[in-house]
Design an enzyme around this catalytic site. Sequence first.
Site, PDB file in Angstrom:
ATOM      1  N   ARG A   1       0.847  -1.195   0.000  1.00  0.00           N
ATOM      2  CA  ARG A   1       0.000   0.000   0.000  1.00  0.00           C
ATOM      3  C   ARG A   1       0.880   1.242   0.000  1.00  0.00           C
ATOM      4  O   ARG A   1       1.966   1.258   0.571  1.00  0.00           O
ATOM      5  CB  ARG A   1      -0.961   0.028   1.165  1.00  0.00           C
ATOM      6  CG  ARG A   1      -0.370   0.452   2.485  1.00  0.00           C
ATOM      7  CD  ARG A   1      -1.476   0.690   3.511  1.00  0.00           C
ATOM      8  NE  ARG A   1      -0.951   1.027   4.810  1.00  0.00           N
ATOM      9  CZ  ARG A   1      -0.682   2.273   5.217  1.00  0.00           C
ATOM     10  NH1 ARG A   1      -0.859   3.301   4.409  1.00  0.00           N
ATOM     11  NH2 ARG A   1      -0.220   2.500   6.427  1.00  0.00           N
TER      12      ARG A   1
ATOM     13  N   ASN B   1       1.843   4.965   1.144  1.00  0.00           N
ATOM     14  CA  ASN B   1       1.726   5.649   2.425  1.00  0.00           C
ATOM     15  C   ASN B   1       1.837   7.161   2.294  1.00  0.00           C
ATOM     16  O   ASN B   1       1.096   7.873   2.952  1.00  0.00           O
ATOM     17  CB  ASN B   1       2.783   5.147   3.409  1.00  0.00           C
ATOM     18  CG  ASN B   1       2.539   5.669   4.798  1.00  0.00           C
ATOM     19  OD1 ASN B   1       1.458   5.505   5.334  1.00  0.00           O
ATOM     20  ND2 ASN B   1       3.533   6.314   5.388  1.00  0.00           N
TER      21      ASN B   1
ATOM     22  N   GLU C   1       7.086  -1.548   3.764  1.00  0.00           N
ATOM     23  CA  GLU C   1       7.529  -2.936   3.711  1.00  0.00           C
ATOM     24  C   GLU C   1       6.536  -3.801   4.487  1.00  0.00           C
ATOM     25  O   GLU C   1       5.774  -3.300   5.320  1.00  0.00           O
ATOM     26  CB  GLU C   1       8.949  -3.094   4.261  1.00  0.00           C
ATOM     27  CG  GLU C   1       9.046  -3.136   5.756  1.00  0.00           C
ATOM     28  CD  GLU C   1      10.454  -3.471   6.246  1.00  0.00           C
ATOM     29  OE1 GLU C   1      11.283  -3.976   5.474  1.00  0.00           O
ATOM     30  OE2 GLU C   1      10.711  -3.206   7.413  1.00  0.00           O
TER      31      GLU C   1
ATOM     32  N   ASN D   1       7.605   7.890   4.202  1.00  0.00           N
ATOM     33  CA  ASN D   1       6.796   8.810   4.980  1.00  0.00           C
ATOM     34  C   ASN D   1       6.743  10.247   4.508  1.00  0.00           C
ATOM     35  O   ASN D   1       5.885  10.978   4.937  1.00  0.00           O
ATOM     36  CB  ASN D   1       7.214   8.772   6.442  1.00  0.00           C
ATOM     37  CG  ASN D   1       6.017   8.761   7.344  1.00  0.00           C
ATOM     38  OD1 ASN D   1       5.035   9.435   7.084  1.00  0.00           O
ATOM     39  ND2 ASN D   1       6.086   7.980   8.396  1.00  0.00           N
TER      40      ASN D   1
ATOM     41  N   ASP E   1       8.210  11.307  11.167  1.00  0.00           N
ATOM     42  CA  ASP E   1       6.927  11.273  10.478  1.00  0.00           C
ATOM     43  C   ASP E   1       6.757  12.609   9.767  1.00  0.00           C
ATOM     44  O   ASP E   1       6.573  13.622  10.404  1.00  0.00           O
ATOM     45  CB  ASP E   1       5.785  11.030  11.455  1.00  0.00           C
ATOM     46  CG  ASP E   1       4.486  10.733  10.761  1.00  0.00           C
ATOM     47  OD1 ASP E   1       4.461  10.674   9.514  1.00  0.00           O
ATOM     48  OD2 ASP E   1       3.465  10.561  11.443  1.00  0.00           O
TER      49      ASP E   1
END
Length: 164
Positions: A57, A59, A75, A110, A159
């Site tokens: 997916r 991110n 991963e 990220n 993040d």
Amino acid sequence: MLEEQFSEPIGCLAIRKGGGLACAAKRGFGVLEPRSRPKSIQYLKETFSDSELRYIRFNDGACDPNGVFWAGTLEYTTAEGDHVPGGLWRFDPRSDTAHVVDTRDITDSNAIGWSADHKTMFFVNSTVNLIYAYDYDTETGTASNRRVFTRKAVSGVRDGKETG
């Protein structure tokens, strides 16, 4: 806050020059059709096979000034112990091509961004607390020469585009 529900998970969004939103979503790169019922994604390029959808997916991602959409995947380790690496993907709407550009030690994609002159692209690999820098060619929308921009032990996980 406006909340919209779409038919499939969306990993990241980018504002389109002509209005609306582009996205990296469950099956690949597309545009959102917010006026449709049910809310739907119009895929421009599907990047994953049905068997891969269980493990991959998007991110996070971003578009360069010419509309080349970069997005990263996470991963994953399957129940059987197979490793599916995270990856850095590139979709170029000018040539209608999408492919994975880098899978070397990518864990948790990220954030993606560029220097003010757009000659360097930055990519955050959160789980290992690294930010990579790539040389960037805005004319071709290509990245090369990956290197570590910063490696800093932080409490928690990077993040977003935090560099300090």
